[in-house]
Design a protein around this motif. Sequence first.
Motif, PDB file in Angstrom:
ATOM      1  N   ASN A 193      34.017  50.744  29.719  1.00  0.00           N
ATOM      2  CA  ASN A 193      32.997  49.650  30.083  1.00  0.00           C
ATOM      3  C   ASN A 193      33.484  48.258  30.457  1.00  0.00           C
ATOM      4  O   ASN A 193      32.735  47.632  31.196  1.00  0.00           O
ATOM      5  CB  ASN A 193      31.964  49.754  28.901  1.00  0.00           C
ATOM      6  N   ASP A 194      34.507  48.074  30.072  1.00  0.00           N
ATOM      7  CA  ASP A 194      35.077  46.739  30.152  1.00  0.00           C
ATOM      8  C   ASP A 194      35.804  46.641  31.526  1.00  0.00           C
ATOM      9  O   ASP A 194      35.524  45.473  32.259  1.00  0.00           O
ATOM     10  CB  ASP A 194      36.359  46.477  29.145  1.00  0.00           C
ATOM     11  N   GLU A 195      35.814  47.788  32.244  1.00  0.00           N
ATOM     12  CA  GLU A 195      36.541  47.675  33.535  1.00  0.00           C
ATOM     13  C   GLU A 195      35.288  47.716  34.601  1.00  0.00           C
ATOM     14  O   GLU A 195      35.517  46.816  35.547  1.00  0.00           O
ATOM     15  CB  GLU A 195      37.330  49.040  34.075  1.00  0.00           C
ATOM     16  N   ILE A 196      34.100  48.353  34.264  1.00  0.00           N
ATOM     17  CA  ILE A 196      32.893  48.290  34.863  1.00  0.00           C
ATOM     18  C   ILE A 196      32.389  46.803  34.686  1.00  0.00           C
ATOM     19  O   ILE A 196      31.920  46.412  35.972  1.00  0.00           O
ATOM     20  CB  ILE A 196      31.921  49.118  34.358  1.00  0.00           C
TER      21      ILE A 196
ATOM     22  N   GLN B 294      34.107  44.045  34.428  1.00  0.00           N
ATOM     23  CA  GLN B 294      35.156  43.174  35.059  1.00  0.00           C
ATOM     24  C   GLN B 294      34.816  43.456  36.551  1.00  0.00           C
ATOM     25  O   GLN B 294      34.829  42.417  37.381  1.00  0.00           O
ATOM     26  CB  GLN B 294      36.344  43.583  34.848  1.00  0.00           C
ATOM     27  N   ALA B 295      34.698  44.829  36.976  1.00  0.00           N
ATOM     28  CA  ALA B 295      34.290  44.975  38.413  1.00  0.00           C
ATOM     29  C   ALA B 295      33.127  44.131  39.072  1.00  0.00           C
ATOM     30  O   ALA B 295      33.108  43.819  39.973  1.00  0.00           O
ATOM     31  CB  ALA B 295      34.426  46.346  38.719  1.00  0.00           C
ATOM     32  N   PHE B 296      31.887  44.242  38.073  1.00  0.00           N
ATOM     33  CA  PHE B 296      30.739  43.353  38.568  1.00  0.00           C
ATOM     34  C   PHE B 296      31.226  41.782  38.723  1.00  0.00           C
ATOM     35  O   PHE B 296      30.666  41.440  39.525  1.00  0.00           O
ATOM     36  CB  PHE B 296      29.948  43.755  37.258  1.00  0.00           C
ATOM     37  N   LYS B 297      31.924  41.468  37.672  1.00  0.00           N
ATOM     38  CA  LYS B 297      32.305  39.924  37.740  1.00  0.00           C
ATOM     39  C   LYS B 297      33.120  39.587  39.026  1.00  0.00           C
ATOM     40  O   LYS B 297      32.810  38.704  39.636  1.00  0.00           O
ATOM     41  CB  LYS B 297      33.051  39.574  36.408  1.00  0.00           C
ATOM     42  N   ASN B 298      33.902  40.674  39.445  1.00  0.00           N
ATOM     43  CA  ASN B 298      34.528  40.335  40.736  1.00  0.00           C
ATOM     44  C   ASN B 298      33.639  40.368  41.908  1.00  0.00           C
ATOM     45  O   ASN B 298      33.942  39.749  42.815  1.00  0.00           O
ATOM     46  CB  ASN B 298      35.745  41.452  40.740  1.00  0.00           C
ATOM     47  N   ALA B 299      32.977  41.430  41.874  1.00  0.00           N
ATOM     48  CA  ALA B 299      31.954  41.565  42.775  1.00  0.00           C
ATOM     49  C   ALA B 299      30.805  40.271  43.025  1.00  0.00           C
ATOM     50  O   ALA B 299      30.682  39.538  44.398  1.00  0.00           O
ATOM     51  CB  ALA B 299      30.662  42.672  42.863  1.00  0.00           C
ATOM     52  N   ILE B 300      30.464  39.792  41.847  1.00  0.00           N
ATOM     53  CA  ILE B 300      29.642  38.726  42.028  1.00  0.00           C
ATOM     54  C   ILE B 300      30.405  37.243  42.431  1.00  0.00           C
ATOM     55  O   ILE B 300      30.017  36.693  43.205  1.00  0.00           O
ATOM     56  CB  ILE B 300      29.096  38.275  40.545  1.00  0.00           C
ATOM     57  N   ALA B 301      31.675  37.376  42.084  1.00  0.00           N
ATOM     58  CA  ALA B 301      32.626  36.031  42.449  1.00  0.00           C
ATOM     59  C   ALA B 301      32.772  36.355  43.957  1.00  0.00           C
ATOM     60  O   ALA B 301      32.400  35.108  44.560  1.00  0.00           O
ATOM     61  CB  ALA B 301      33.952  35.930  41.757  1.00  0.00           C
ATOM     62  N   ALA B 302      32.975  37.334  44.412  1.00  0.00           N
ATOM     63  CA  ALA B 302      32.962  37.553  45.856  1.00  0.00           C
ATOM     64  C   ALA B 302      31.984  37.207  46.661  1.00  0.00           C
ATOM     65  O   ALA B 302      31.880  36.576  47.756  1.00  0.00           O
ATOM     66  CB  ALA B 302      33.610  38.972  46.358  1.00  0.00           C
TER      67      ALA B 302
END
Length: 353
Positions: free
Chosen positions: A167-170, A172-180
């Motif tokens: 869940n933490d990896e999911i 973090q991937a969302f946060k990275n996508a939003i930042a991008a």
Amino acid sequence: MATKYTFIVSDETINSYGFSVLTAGIDTTHFEKHPVMYYMHNRETGIIGRWENIRKDGNILFADAVFDNSSELANQVKQQVENGFLRGASIGIDNIEKEIINGVDTVTKCRLIEISIVDIPSNENAVKLYKRSGGFVYKLADLDETTDEDLKEALKKLLDLEKNASNDEILQAFKNAIAARNKDMFMSIDKAVYLGYIDSTQKDIFSSLAKTDPKAYNRFITLQKNKGNEVIKQLLDTAETEGKILLLDRKLFTEIADKNGIATIKRLLSIIPTPTSLTHILQLKDKGRENWTLSDYRKYAPETLKNNPELINTLLAKEKNTPVARSLEWYRKNDPETLKDNPELYKVLTNNK
């Protein structure tokens, strides 16, 4: 030649789960390119063969099973089929459209994605229903329900994560996508300012709009871009008419305008001289130099003016409708603006002084 075993893989019988599949609505186009055979719909155990001669006859869908002799599991399943211990086949479908026909839940359209050999089909055409998330269900009604696990699996695929992602990896991937996305958005705003779609003083306002209502922001930018394209088209139409650019050059100038904005293309076109028409040149030739203006000499015979102050004086006098004056002192006293605007005259008079 490999032995083939013909199966009825689907018909329109109401299965034990209470729904039916219309044979006419089964799209086999994609499947015929990749006619995979699984055992018990289990993709993890690998392909055990392929299906050939997929065909419809009335409300029945037939297919011929060809087993992969290099697979231990395939050989085991094949032996059980030959000995009559395995007799069932089951289709796997997705992209499902459904409705109630004569009181029965019915799949009216679907895409065939795999056919499996199974031990106990719900009837002669047991069906595996695949969800878009990659999971599967048995009831049509369940296609409209998304469990937490379904959602997690869908997110992993969307974010290109491993199947065992936590869940933490999911998250973090969302946060990275939003930042991008935010980075791309701000780059878009800077570009919009550069191209003249947004006034630089309103950058913060549109940055806020892009965050809170990206659809409205994109609509505005699209509108501004369309308006800009129309202005660019008019500028290039005029430049082409005036002969500043050729039709073959138009694509290049359009690309420059798209990348650098209206202001840049305006400046560029302004410094390109308007060519003199052939008609004007012929008219000058026909009327003779006695009727040339100072502008004509500057364009077509500048060398003649270079060492001829009297000619310059005469031409200036014609333009100003004043008596001819020939000395540097006279211009300094009576018409200094002419010396300022005509450096070639000043130079000639200074050299002859």
